[in-house]
Design an enzyme around this catalytic site. Structure first.
Site, PDB file in Angstrom:
ATOM      1  N   SER A  51       0.839  -1.192   0.000  1.00  0.00           N
ATOM      2  CA  SER A  51       0.000   0.000   0.000  1.00  0.00           C
ATOM      3  C   SER A  51       0.881   1.252   0.000  1.00  0.00           C
ATOM      4  O   SER A  51       1.713   1.399  -0.888  1.00  0.00           O
ATOM      5  CB  SER A  51      -0.959  -0.044   1.190  1.00  0.00           C
ATOM      6  OG  SER A  51      -1.985   0.901   1.058  1.00  0.00           O
ATOM      7  N   ARG A 110     -12.070   6.900   8.847  1.00  0.00           N
ATOM      8  CA  ARG A 110     -11.570   5.542   9.029  1.00  0.00           C
ATOM      9  C   ARG A 110     -12.590   4.505   8.571  1.00  0.00           C
ATOM     10  O   ARG A 110     -12.238   3.509   7.943  1.00  0.00           O
ATOM     11  CB  ARG A 110     -11.211   5.311  10.502  1.00  0.00           C
ATOM     12  CG  ARG A 110     -10.610   3.940  10.788  1.00  0.00           C
ATOM     13  CD  ARG A 110      -9.369   3.695   9.985  1.00  0.00           C
ATOM     14  NE  ARG A 110      -8.661   2.495  10.438  1.00  0.00           N
ATOM     15  CZ  ARG A 110      -7.611   1.970   9.821  1.00  0.00           C
ATOM     16  NH1 ARG A 110      -7.139   2.552   8.720  1.00  0.00           N
ATOM     17  NH2 ARG A 110      -7.018   0.890  10.283  1.00  0.00           N
ATOM     18  N   ASP A 139      -9.074  -6.249  -4.644  1.00  0.00           N
ATOM     19  CA  ASP A 139      -8.479  -4.999  -4.179  1.00  0.00           C
ATOM     20  C   ASP A 139      -9.077  -3.849  -4.994  1.00  0.00           C
ATOM     21  O   ASP A 139      -8.754  -3.668  -6.173  1.00  0.00           O
ATOM     22  CB  ASP A 139      -6.961  -5.035  -4.340  1.00  0.00           C
ATOM     23  CG  ASP A 139      -6.265  -3.859  -3.667  1.00  0.00           C
ATOM     24  OD1 ASP A 139      -6.924  -2.828  -3.422  1.00  0.00           O
ATOM     25  OD2 ASP A 139      -5.055  -3.967  -3.376  1.00  0.00           O
ATOM     26  N   HIS A 191      -7.780  -5.577  -0.471  1.00  0.00           N
ATOM     27  CA  HIS A 191      -6.542  -4.825  -0.274  1.00  0.00           C
ATOM     28  C   HIS A 191      -5.783  -5.283   0.969  1.00  0.00           C
ATOM     29  O   HIS A 191      -4.551  -5.343   0.966  1.00  0.00           O
ATOM     30  CB  HIS A 191      -6.862  -3.332  -0.173  1.00  0.00           C
ATOM     31  CG  HIS A 191      -5.658  -2.474   0.004  1.00  0.00           C
ATOM     32  ND1 HIS A 191      -4.640  -2.411  -0.935  1.00  0.00           N
ATOM     33  CD2 HIS A 191      -5.279  -1.644   1.023  1.00  0.00           C
ATOM     34  CE1 HIS A 191      -3.707  -1.582  -0.506  1.00  0.00           C
ATOM     35  NE2 HIS A 191      -4.066  -1.109   0.667  1.00  0.00           N
ATOM     36  N   ASP A 192      -6.490  -5.596   2.031  1.00  0.00           N
ATOM     37  CA  ASP A 192      -5.841  -6.031   3.267  1.00  0.00           C
ATOM     38  C   ASP A 192      -5.178  -7.400   3.148  1.00  0.00           C
ATOM     39  O   ASP A 192      -4.609  -7.894   4.122  1.00  0.00           O
ATOM     40  CB  ASP A 192      -6.847  -6.059   4.419  1.00  0.00           C
ATOM     41  CG  ASP A 192      -6.888  -4.747   5.181  1.00  0.00           C
ATOM     42  OD1 ASP A 192      -6.140  -3.813   4.806  1.00  0.00           O
ATOM     43  OD2 ASP A 192      -7.673  -4.640   6.134  1.00  0.00           O
TER      44      ASP A 192
END
Length: 352
Positions: free
Chosen positions: A147, A215, A302, A331-332
């Site tokens: 990232s 967040r 992602d 993505h994680d």
């Protein structure tokens, strides 16, 4: 590559002063420090690890408090600290010991806040290079990151092409897409329009509901709808209508406990401006200029850093090899399931 097998040394967590630093913008600070973690045997090849947006320098950590890449890095892990030293810096502009908006300006005795200079990915890399010189590290075996950390890794290979042999770029594209900028904009606006933000002069994160929303927005993009459905399945709890809502509320509360909102904004802007082609005749031309071997990894679902663009970069770089991971994490994916893709990195490290 000839590898020794000495006994690993204790974990070092400290900070180093790199002295004065001039940013890409031309602004200058007289005193800059970077916090870092260093783990592994003295004299072993060094792997520099770069962290993601809300990460920090604690990549390995301890048994009691594992770091964010514990399991990928460690004795007997894919990045094996019996054979490698691993160094991780908290980025310039960060808020875990490195100089950033939450640091005290020695000239005023007050926090920099929004008076801190704009930071770019290239600024982060230049600062880390200066710190490594101070630490006596004349070269590294590899640079690795995911990232925001992957963005730094891209730039490492272009700014200091002879400094490393390998680059491991996970879940990062050669430039941030408009889709990624869009989500960053939503998060930034949520913070900036919060009445308690006070143009960056808030008393504490605790007051910033806009930071919570930023967040939550990010968390929706980091993981896939498939994973959310498998984990929550429209389940209820006693406090809110759905468990997914409680999860997002928890993530919003938690970010305020360990990250500074101003720093978050600065790093979002650095991500927005990430483009390896800037000043280099476009990203395709830049992709041809790498000297180190490049290993890119993409993750299924992602949204922010799609496989198509990462693999497209690998096609333009003659030194690149691409690997795609089928996962529900989106993505994680670069933070979990190391057993599914860690060996690919391990094999590349040891094939030299």
């Amino acid at each position: 590559m000839s590898l020794k097998n000495p006994t690993s040394q204790p974990l070092t967590s400290s900070s180093i002063a790199i002295g004065s630093f001039t940013f890409e913008s031309g602004e200058h600070l007289k005193h800059v420090e970077l916090a870092y973690e260093r783990y592994g045997p003295q004299g072993a090849p060094v792997i520099l690890v770069c962290h993601a947006l809300t990460g920090n320098q604690i990549a390995v950590g301890s048994d009691e408090e594992p770091g964010w890449w514990a399991g990928l890095i460690g004795d007997g892990c894919p990045i094996d600290t019996k054979h490698f030293q691993v160094i991780t810096f908290n980025v310039l502009g960060g808020c875990h010991g490195s100089t950033g908006p939450a640091s005290i300006n020695p000239e005023t005795g007050r926090k920099y806040r929004q008076s801190f200079p704009d930071v770019t990915i290239r600024d982060m890399v230049h600062a880390q290079y200066q710190a490594l010189q101070k630490l006596g590290v004349k070269e590294v075996q590899a640079v690795a990151g995911g990232s925001l950390g992957g963005m730094q890794t891209y730039e490492w290979g272009l700014l200091y092409p002879g400094y490393m042999k390998q680059l491991f770029i996970l879940a990062a594209t050669p430039y941030l897409s408009d889709y990624g900028i869009a989500f960053n904009h939503i998060g930034a606006r949520a913070i900036q329009t919060d009445p308690q933000f006070k143009e960056g002069y808030y008393e504490s994160n605790d007051q910033l509901q806009g930071f919570e929303i930023a967040r939550m927005t990010g968390m929706v993009t980091y993981r896939s709808s498939t994973l959310f459905q498998k984990r929550f399945a429209r389940s209820h709890n006693a406090e809110t209508s759905y468990n997914i809502q409680s999860y997002l509320d928890h993530q919003g509360d938690k970010i305020k406990e360990h990250f500074d909102a101003n720093s978050y904004l600065y790093l979002l802007q650095a991500m927005n401006n990430h483009d390896i082609g800037r000043g280099r005749e476009g990203w395709k031309t830049a992709a041809e200029k790498y000297e180190a071997d490049i290993y890119t990894i993409s993750f299924e679902h992602d949204l922010l850093y799609p496989c198509a663009l990462i693999s497209h970069f690998a096609e333009y770089s003659p030194r690149a090899e691409h690997h795609h991971v089928d996962t529900d994490y989106g993505h994680d994916g670069f933070l979990v399931e190391f057993n599914r893709w860690g060996n690919w990195i391990h094999n590349k490290l040891f094939q030299k």
